[in-house]
Scaffold this motif. Structure first.
Motif, PDB file in Angstrom:
ATOM      1  N   ARG A  38       0.869  -1.181   0.000  1.00 59.49           N
ATOM      2  CA  ARG A  38       0.000   0.000   0.000  1.00 59.49           C
ATOM      3  C   ARG A  38       0.904   1.228   0.000  1.00 59.49           C
ATOM      4  O   ARG A  38       1.789   1.337   0.856  1.00 59.49           O
ATOM      5  CB  ARG A  38      -0.899  -0.004   1.224  1.00 59.49           C
ATOM      6  N   ASN A  40       1.055   5.527  -0.247  1.00 57.93           N
ATOM      7  CA  ASN A  40       0.341   6.797  -0.170  1.00 57.93           C
ATOM      8  C   ASN A  40       1.341   7.945  -0.242  1.00 57.93           C
ATOM      9  O   ASN A  40       2.414   7.876   0.370  1.00 57.93           O
ATOM     10  CB  ASN A  40      -0.439   6.917   1.143  1.00 57.93           C
ATOM     11  N   VAL A  42       2.556  11.256   1.055  1.00 61.44           N
ATOM     12  CA  VAL A  42       2.381  11.956   2.331  1.00 61.44           C
ATOM     13  C   VAL A  42       3.016  13.342   2.333  1.00 61.44           C
ATOM     14  O   VAL A  42       2.851  14.093   3.288  1.00 61.44           O
ATOM     15  CB  VAL A  42       2.921  11.132   3.525  1.00 61.44           C
ATOM     16  N   LEU A  60       6.706   9.122   0.071  1.00 62.57           N
ATOM     17  CA  LEU A  60       5.729   8.044   0.014  1.00 62.57           C
ATOM     18  C   LEU A  60       5.782   7.225   1.294  1.00 62.57           C
ATOM     19  O   LEU A  60       6.868   6.919   1.789  1.00 62.57           O
ATOM     20  CB  LEU A  60       6.019   7.114  -1.166  1.00 62.57           C
ATOM     21  N   ARG A  61       4.613   6.878   1.806  1.00 63.03           N
ATOM     22  CA  ARG A  61       4.528   5.934   2.916  1.00 63.03           C
ATOM     23  C   ARG A  61       4.198   4.577   2.293  1.00 63.03           C
ATOM     24  O   ARG A  61       3.167   4.411   1.650  1.00 63.03           O
ATOM     25  CB  ARG A  61       3.463   6.324   3.925  1.00 63.03           C
ATOM     26  N   GLN A  63       3.479   0.686   2.943  1.00 62.78           N
ATOM     27  CA  GLN A  63       3.036  -0.258   3.972  1.00 62.78           C
ATOM     28  C   GLN A  63       3.097  -1.680   3.424  1.00 62.78           C
ATOM     29  O   GLN A  63       2.691  -1.929   2.286  1.00 62.78           O
ATOM     30  CB  GLN A  63       1.612   0.049   4.421  1.00 62.78           C
ATOM     31  N   GLU A 102       5.816  -0.296   8.004  1.00 63.14           N
ATOM     32  CA  GLU A 102       5.848   0.739   6.983  1.00 63.14           C
ATOM     33  C   GLU A 102       7.172   1.468   7.015  1.00 63.14           C
ATOM     34  O   GLU A 102       7.915   1.406   7.998  1.00 63.14           O
ATOM     35  CB  GLU A 102       4.696   1.722   7.179  1.00 63.14           C
ATOM     36  N   SER A 152      -1.043   2.868  -7.063  1.00 60.55           N
ATOM     37  CA  SER A 152      -2.009   3.565  -6.228  1.00 60.55           C
ATOM     38  C   SER A 152      -2.743   4.552  -7.130  1.00 60.55           C
ATOM     39  O   SER A 152      -2.126   5.207  -7.964  1.00 60.55           O
ATOM     40  CB  SER A 152      -1.280   4.304  -5.105  1.00 60.55           C
ATOM     41  N   GLY A 154      -6.363   7.330  -7.431  1.00 59.72           N
ATOM     42  CA  GLY A 154      -7.410   8.026  -6.720  1.00 59.72           C
ATOM     43  C   GLY A 154      -7.772   9.339  -7.394  1.00 59.72           C
ATOM     44  O   GLY A 154      -7.416   9.568  -8.545  1.00 59.72           O
TER      45      GLY A 154
END
Length: 160
Positions: A38, A40, A42, A60-61, A63, A102, A152, A154
């Protein structure tokens, strides 16, 4: 060495290697069934660019929802905005995403002047919708399990 002894050694070796090979193959099958990473965004910070290019430092984070850590030795990402290629970046950062853990990854992104102009020209259509679709794809390279790919996507809400 007599023939009977040689056959016994060969059987013993076969009985030892066959289960080991099956374990190894089942281990490979298990690795392919791991859950995807995963990722995201940030943080985004401006960086100095050359000529007409724009540069950003993207944080980027990452996980890892799996029970094995993922070691990496390099990363690459591509960013699409509104279905069009917008930016890309690479980093030789080394690290590990711990099992069920993470880590933060810093990647410099380069945006060509052409990509920026193309996005600006299509911005009016997107501004009316109030959202900008994005897709981030990338990979963490190296490590025990080879390259691990991620994606990812969105919608970015635009200010009114």
């Amino acid at each position: 060495m007599n023939t009977a002894h040689h056959l016994t050694r060969r059987r013993l070796l076969g009985h030892t290697l066959a289960p080991a090979a099956l374990l190894w193959l089942s281990g490979c099958a298990t690795l392919n069934s791991r859950d995807p990473l995963r990722v995201n965004v940030v943080g985004v910070e401006p960086m100095a660019g050359e000529g007409l290019e724009l540069r950003l430092l993207v944080k980027l984070r990452v996980q890892n929802p799996n029970d094995l850590p993922i070691e990496f030795d390099g990363a690459a990402i591509d960013l699409e905005l509104n279905g069009k290629s917008f930016a890309s970046g690479v980093s030789n950062q080394k690290g590990e995403v711990p099992r069920y853990g993470e880590t933060l990854l810093n990647l410099p992104l380069t945006i060509s002047a052409f990509a920026a102009v193309r996005q600006a020209m299509s911005f009016n259509d997107v501004a009316e919708q109030g959202e900008l679709p994005y897709m981030l794809t990338g990979k963490l390279a190296g490590g025990l399990f080879g390259t691990v790919r991620f994606s990812s996507k969105g919608l970015l809400k635009l200010p009114k």
